[in-house]
Design a protein around this motif. Structure first.
Motif, PDB file in Angstrom:
ATOM      1  N   ASN A  18       0.830  -1.196   0.000  1.00 21.47           N
ATOM      2  CA  ASN A  18       0.000   0.000   0.000  1.00 21.47           C
ATOM      3  C   ASN A  18       0.867   1.249   0.000  1.00 21.47           C
ATOM      4  OD1 ASN A  18       1.030  -0.305   2.549  1.00 21.47           O
ATOM      5  ND2 ASN A  18      -0.845   0.168   3.614  1.00 21.47           N
ATOM      6  N   CYS A  19       1.967   1.198  -0.728  1.00 24.46           N
ATOM      7  CA  CYS A  19       2.957   2.273  -0.691  1.00 24.46           C
ATOM      8  C   CYS A  19       3.224   2.835  -2.082  1.00 24.46           C
ATOM      9  CB  CYS A  19       4.283   1.743  -0.145  1.00 24.46           C
ATOM     10  SG  CYS A  19       4.132   1.028   1.480  1.00 24.46           S
ATOM     11  N   VAL A  20       3.545   4.115  -2.113  1.00 21.51           N
ATOM     12  CA  VAL A  20       4.066   4.722  -3.332  1.00 21.51           C
ATOM     13  C   VAL A  20       5.586   4.622  -3.248  1.00 21.51           C
ATOM     14  CG1 VAL A  20       4.326   6.864  -4.633  1.00 21.51           C
ATOM     15  CG2 VAL A  20       2.125   6.279  -3.611  1.00 21.51           C
ATOM     16  N   GLU A  21       6.208   4.196  -4.326  1.00 20.16           N
ATOM     17  CA  GLU A  21       7.656   4.041  -4.363  1.00 20.16           C
ATOM     18  C   GLU A  21       8.221   5.004  -5.405  1.00 20.16           C
ATOM     19  OE1 GLU A  21       7.808  -0.676  -3.231  1.00 20.16           O
ATOM     20  OE2 GLU A  21       7.763  -0.130  -5.337  1.00 20.16           O
ATOM     21  N   VAL A  22       9.395   5.540  -5.146  1.00 22.63           N
ATOM     22  CA  VAL A  22      10.048   6.474  -6.064  1.00 22.63           C
ATOM     23  C   VAL A  22      11.459   6.002  -6.365  1.00 22.63           C
ATOM     24  CG1 VAL A  22       8.699   8.465  -5.301  1.00 22.63           C
ATOM     25  CG2 VAL A  22      10.877   7.985  -4.221  1.00 22.63           C
ATOM     26  N   ALA A  23      11.962   6.399  -7.525  1.00 20.17           N
ATOM     27  CA  ALA A  23      13.332   6.077  -7.922  1.00 20.17           C
ATOM     28  C   ALA A  23      13.819   7.133  -8.897  1.00 20.17           C
ATOM     29  CB  ALA A  23      13.397   4.698  -8.572  1.00 20.17           C
ATOM     30  N   ALA A  24      15.110   7.402  -8.863  1.00 18.96           N
ATOM     31  CA  ALA A  24      15.717   8.288  -9.856  1.00 18.96           C
ATOM     32  C   ALA A  24      15.636   7.590 -11.209  1.00 18.96           C
ATOM     33  CB  ALA A  24      17.163   8.581  -9.494  1.00 18.96           C
ATOM     34  N   SER A  25      15.347   8.373 -12.247  1.00 18.75           N
ATOM     35  CA  SER A  25      15.271   7.833 -13.595  1.00 18.75           C
ATOM     36  C   SER A  25      16.014   8.791 -14.516  1.00 18.75           C
ATOM     37  CB  SER A  25      13.809   7.688 -14.024  1.00 18.75           C
ATOM     38  OG  SER A  25      13.725   7.148 -15.327  1.00 18.75           O
ATOM     39  N   GLY A  26      17.284   8.553 -14.686  1.00 21.17           N
ATOM     40  CA  GLY A  26      18.105   9.470 -15.457  1.00 21.17           C
ATOM     41  C   GLY A  26      18.533  10.652 -14.596  1.00 21.17           C
ATOM     42  N   ALA A  27      19.056  11.673 -15.240  1.00 18.36           N
ATOM     43  CA  ALA A  27      19.603  12.816 -14.508  1.00 18.36           C
ATOM     44  C   ALA A  27      18.532  13.760 -13.983  1.00 18.36           C
ATOM     45  CB  ALA A  27      20.559  13.586 -15.411  1.00 18.36           C
ATOM     46  N   THR A  28      17.383  13.858 -14.655  1.00 19.38           N
ATOM     47  CA  THR A  28      16.394  14.871 -14.266  1.00 19.38           C
ATOM     48  C   THR A  28      14.990  14.328 -14.065  1.00 19.38           C
ATOM     49  OG1 THR A  28      15.946  15.416 -16.572  1.00 19.38           O
ATOM     50  CG2 THR A  28      17.662  16.701 -15.452  1.00 19.38           C
ATOM     51  N   ASN A  29      14.801  13.033 -14.144  1.00 18.63           N
ATOM     52  CA  ASN A  29      13.468  12.453 -14.022  1.00 18.63           C
ATOM     53  C   ASN A  29      13.330  11.594 -12.771  1.00 18.63           C
ATOM     54  OD1 ASN A  29      12.481  13.593 -16.384  1.00 18.63           O
ATOM     55  ND2 ASN A  29      13.231  11.909 -17.630  1.00 18.63           N
ATOM     56  N   VAL A  30      12.068  11.362 -12.398  1.00 20.70           N
ATOM     57  CA  VAL A  30      11.720  10.543 -11.249  1.00 20.70           C
ATOM     58  C   VAL A  30      10.696   9.509 -11.711  1.00 20.70           C
ATOM     59  CG1 VAL A  30      10.696  10.565  -8.945  1.00 20.70           C
ATOM     60  CG2 VAL A  30      12.075  12.487  -9.686  1.00 20.70           C
ATOM     61  N   ALA A  31      10.883   8.263 -11.312  1.00 24.03           N
ATOM     62  CA  ALA A  31       9.915   7.210 -11.607  1.00 24.03           C
ATOM     63  C   ALA A  31       9.085   6.954 -10.351  1.00 24.03           C
ATOM     64  CB  ALA A  31      10.634   5.935 -12.038  1.00 24.03           C
ATOM     65  N   LEU A  32       7.791   6.762 -10.535  1.00 26.58           N
ATOM     66  CA  LEU A  32       6.858   6.507  -9.438  1.00 26.58           C
ATOM     67  C   LEU A  32       6.080   5.240  -9.741  1.00 26.58           C
ATOM     68  CD1 LEU A  32       5.456  10.103  -9.491  1.00 26.58           C
ATOM     69  CD2 LEU A  32       6.850   9.204  -7.640  1.00 26.58           C
ATOM     70  N   ARG A  33       5.774   4.476  -8.705  1.00 27.70           N
ATOM     71  CA  ARG A  33       4.914   3.311  -8.875  1.00 27.70           C
ATOM     72  C   ARG A  33       4.205   3.019  -7.561  1.00 27.70           C
ATOM     73  NH1 ARG A  33       9.100  -1.860  -9.132  1.00 27.70           N
ATOM     74  NH2 ARG A  33       9.658  -1.838  -6.921  1.00 27.70           N
ATOM     75  N   GLU A  34       3.127   2.265  -7.646  1.00 25.37           N
ATOM     76  CA  GLU A  34       2.412   1.810  -6.472  1.00 25.37           C
ATOM     77  C   GLU A  34       2.877   0.389  -6.192  1.00 25.37           C
ATOM     78  OE1 GLU A  34      -2.131   1.001  -4.977  1.00 25.37           O
ATOM     79  OE2 GLU A  34      -1.821   1.826  -6.952  1.00 25.37           O
ATOM     80  N   SER A  35       3.194   0.094  -4.943  1.00 17.59           N
ATOM     81  CA  SER A  35       3.734  -1.225  -4.625  1.00 17.59           C
ATOM     82  C   SER A  35       2.754  -2.352  -4.942  1.00 17.59           C
ATOM     83  CB  SER A  35       4.177  -1.288  -3.164  1.00 17.59           C
ATOM     84  OG  SER A  35       3.101  -0.998  -2.299  1.00 17.59           O
ATOM     85  N   GLU A  36       1.469  -2.058  -4.964  1.00 17.34           N
ATOM     86  CA  GLU A  36       0.462  -3.074  -5.277  1.00 17.34           C
ATOM     87  C   GLU A  36       0.496  -3.458  -6.755  1.00 17.34           C
ATOM     88  OE1 GLU A  36      -4.107  -2.568  -5.224  1.00 17.34           O
ATOM     89  OE2 GLU A  36      -3.524  -3.217  -3.213  1.00 17.34           O
ATOM     90  N   ASN A  37       0.949  -2.542  -7.610  1.00 16.74           N
ATOM     91  CA  ASN A  37       1.023  -2.792  -9.045  1.00 16.74           C
ATOM     92  C   ASN A  37       2.361  -2.272  -9.565  1.00 16.74           C
ATOM     93  OD1 ASN A  37       0.523  -3.305 -11.716  1.00 16.74           O
ATOM     94  ND2 ASN A  37      -1.000  -1.717 -11.981  1.00 16.74           N
ATOM     95  N   PRO A  38       3.463  -2.957  -9.261  1.00 16.26           N
ATOM     96  CA  PRO A  38       4.798  -2.428  -9.570  1.00 16.26           C
ATOM     97  C   PRO A  38       5.153  -2.389 -11.055  1.00 16.26           C
ATOM     98  CG  PRO A  38       4.967  -4.630  -8.647  1.00 16.26           C
ATOM     99  CD  PRO A  38       3.518  -4.230  -8.549  1.00 16.26           C
ATOM    100  N   THR A  39       4.350  -2.983 -11.913  1.00 17.60           N
ATOM    101  CA  THR A  39       4.679  -2.931 -13.341  1.00 17.60           C
ATOM    102  C   THR A  39       4.181  -1.646 -13.993  1.00 17.60           C
ATOM    103  OG1 THR A  39       2.681  -4.158 -13.920  1.00 17.60           O
ATOM    104  CG2 THR A  39       4.699  -5.439 -13.571  1.00 17.60           C
ATOM    105  N   ALA A  40       3.261  -0.932 -13.347  1.00 17.28           N
ATOM    106  CA  ALA A  40       2.772   0.349 -13.875  1.00 17.28           C
ATOM    107  C   ALA A  40       3.647   1.461 -13.302  1.00 17.28           C
ATOM    108  CB  ALA A  40       1.312   0.557 -13.487  1.00 17.28           C
ATOM    109  N   VAL A  41       4.484   2.039 -14.158  1.00 15.17           N
ATOM    110  CA  VAL A  41       5.455   3.049 -13.721  1.00 15.17           C
ATOM    111  C   VAL A  41       5.163   4.364 -14.430  1.00 15.17           C
ATOM    112  CG1 VAL A  41       7.910   3.651 -13.654  1.00 15.17           C
ATOM    113  CG2 VAL A  41       7.198   1.279 -13.295  1.00 15.17           C
TER     114      VAL A  41
END
Length: 64
Positions: A18-41
């Motif tokens: 039930n969590c939102v997860e974040v990750a760096a994606s390149g130099a200026t972008n951020v990737a977000l996903r919901e832990s319940e559906n980790p394939t939708a980024v």
């Protein structure tokens, strides 16, 4: 999508799906996903995410 080093908020209760997860994606972008559906980024710019978070905190919802 390349592998990311996903981070969860310290407010994520017990590490469940039930969590939102974040990750760096390149130099200026951020990737977000919901832990319940980790394939939708969602990938957005750091500036857009910052504007949304600041807007939510201020009560405007990030809308201009």
């Amino acid at each position: 999508m390349p592998e990311h080093e996903w981070q969860r908020s310290s407010f994520c209760a017990g590490g469940g799906n039930n969590c939102v997860e974040v990750a760096a994606s390149g130099a200026t972008n951020v990737a977000l996903r919901e832990s319940e559906n980790p394939t939708a980024v969602l990938v957005t710019s750091q500036g857009a995410l910052r504007a949304l978070v600041l807007g939510v905190k201020s009560g405007t919802g990030g809308l201009v």
